[in-house]
Design an enzyme around this catalytic site. Structure first.
Site, PDB file in Angstrom:
ATOM      1  CG  HIS A   1      -5.843  -2.342   0.536  1.00 57.50           C
ATOM      2  ND1 HIS A   1      -5.077  -1.935  -0.533  1.00 57.50           N
ATOM      3  CD2 HIS A   1      -5.280  -1.765   1.629  1.00 57.50           C
ATOM      4  CE1 HIS A   1      -4.109  -1.150  -0.119  1.00 57.50           C
ATOM      5  NE2 HIS A   1      -4.203  -1.027   1.204  1.00 57.50           N
TER       6      HIS A   1
ATOM      7  CG  ASP B   1      -6.984  -2.727  -3.312  1.00 58.48           C
ATOM      8  OD1 ASP B   1      -7.537  -1.770  -2.739  1.00 58.48           O
ATOM      9  OD2 ASP B   1      -5.752  -2.894  -3.319  1.00 58.48           O
TER      10      ASP B   1
ATOM     11  CB  SER C   1      -0.955  -0.042   1.196  1.00 55.30           C
ATOM     12  OG  SER C   1      -1.993   0.894   1.060  1.00 55.30           O
TER      13      SER C   1
END
Length: 312
Positions: free
Chosen positions: A283, A253, A160
């Site tokens: 995610h 995601d 991320s």
């Protein structure tokens, strides 16, 4: 989307995490200190277990004395290393929340993992974290041998926000004429602020990360700056000359589209790319490795690729 397309084990992970956040933040507290404290509590069960290390040590690296955690899977005198940058929107999470992920990479790839405790936003906005990561990379390249780390066999990676910082660090190093790593592990990265189609498809609580939350992360990281700075928005950067990349893309995601676009842009720039899409993944799904065969598969495939880059 109501979550029916999510892998069952990953769906259970999302449910348990969401339920625990509700329990911990029962009064709806949204101040940053409460969010950070809750994240440590909620993520605690998911960092337990996993590979046992031969040694783990803390060090202070570079002029700014950046704290790093070094996991060593074996007592080998000299090991290659993965520099790992945790996610959390540049705003939350820590070396502790991501400790199992780092140990998974160490155990599976047979390398040391150097986790960087970079400064969080909004207290330390862009580009502070990048500067600290640059210091640690400089320390590894010049003095890593003193810590039993082979400075000629270094990779970088993260999830991320950590994937953003990983590729941005390599863009920064390339532009400064500094040494590059042998590879980049980019797990469901946040590569640009622009809203894309996957935001509309997956922005609800069933899919772990929502668009409003991601927007808040960007605002924390950059303040009022909405410029096209490629070190903040690496999808806009010149990507030529970067190290080989492995992209772990979660199908379900909000960041999926920018990850697909990053894979395409890296390929167009002549960068060797492996881009794996994990169907039914959300995610943060790698954190579910204790219950998810899909997370286990993704970690193994990226670790196998990492081993090849570090040992070739």
């Amino acid at each position: 989307m109501n979550g029916d397309d999510i892998d069952p084990d990953v769906r259970e992970f999302v449910r348990l995490v969401s339920q625990r956040y509700t329990e911990v933040l029962g009064d709806g507290a949204t101040d940053l200190a409460s969010q950070r404290a809750a994240a440590e509590i909620v993520r605690a069960p998911w960092r337990e277990g996993g590979p046992v290390m031969a040694a783990t040590e803390q060090r202070l690296a570079g002029p700014s004395k950046v704290r790093v955690r070094i996991h060593r899977p074996a007592a080998t005198e000299m090991l290659p290393a993965l520099v790992y940058l945790h996610g959390g929107g540049w705003t939350t999470f820590s070396l502790d929340t991501h400790d199992r992920l780092m140990r998974e990479y160490a155990g599976r790839a047979g390398c040391a993992v150097v986790g960087i405790d970079y400064s969080l936003s909004p207290e330390a906005r862009f580009p502070r974290a990048l500067e600290e990561i640059g210091e640690v990379l400089g320390w590894l390249m010049s003095d890593g041998a003193e810590a039993g780390l082979d400075s000629t066999r270094i990779a970088i990676g993260g999830d991320s926000a950590g994937a953003n910082l990983s590729i941005a660090s390599m863009i920064r190093a390339r532009d400064r004429g500094e040494p590059l790593t042998r590879g980049m592990v980019l797990n469901y990265g946040a590569f640009d602020e622009e809203v894309r189609g996957s935001h509309a498809r997956y922005s609800n609580a069933n899919y772990m990360l929502e668009a409003a939350e991601m927007d808040a992360f960007w605002r924390n990281y950059r303040g009022e700056d909405r410029s096209d700075d490629p070190l903040a928005r690496p999808l806009l950067a010149d990507l030529t000359g970067l190290p080989p990349a492995f992209l772990c893309i979660a199908e379900c995601d909000i960041l999926a589209d920018e990850n697909h676009e990053m894979a395409r842009r890296l390929e167009l720039a002549g960068v060797p790319v492996v881009s794996n899409v994990y169907r039914g993944a959300t995610h943060s799904f790698l954190e579910a490795v204790s219950i998810s065969a899909l997370a286990d598969q993704a970690l193994q495939e990226s670790a196998d690729w990492l081993r090849e880059q570090l040992c070739s």
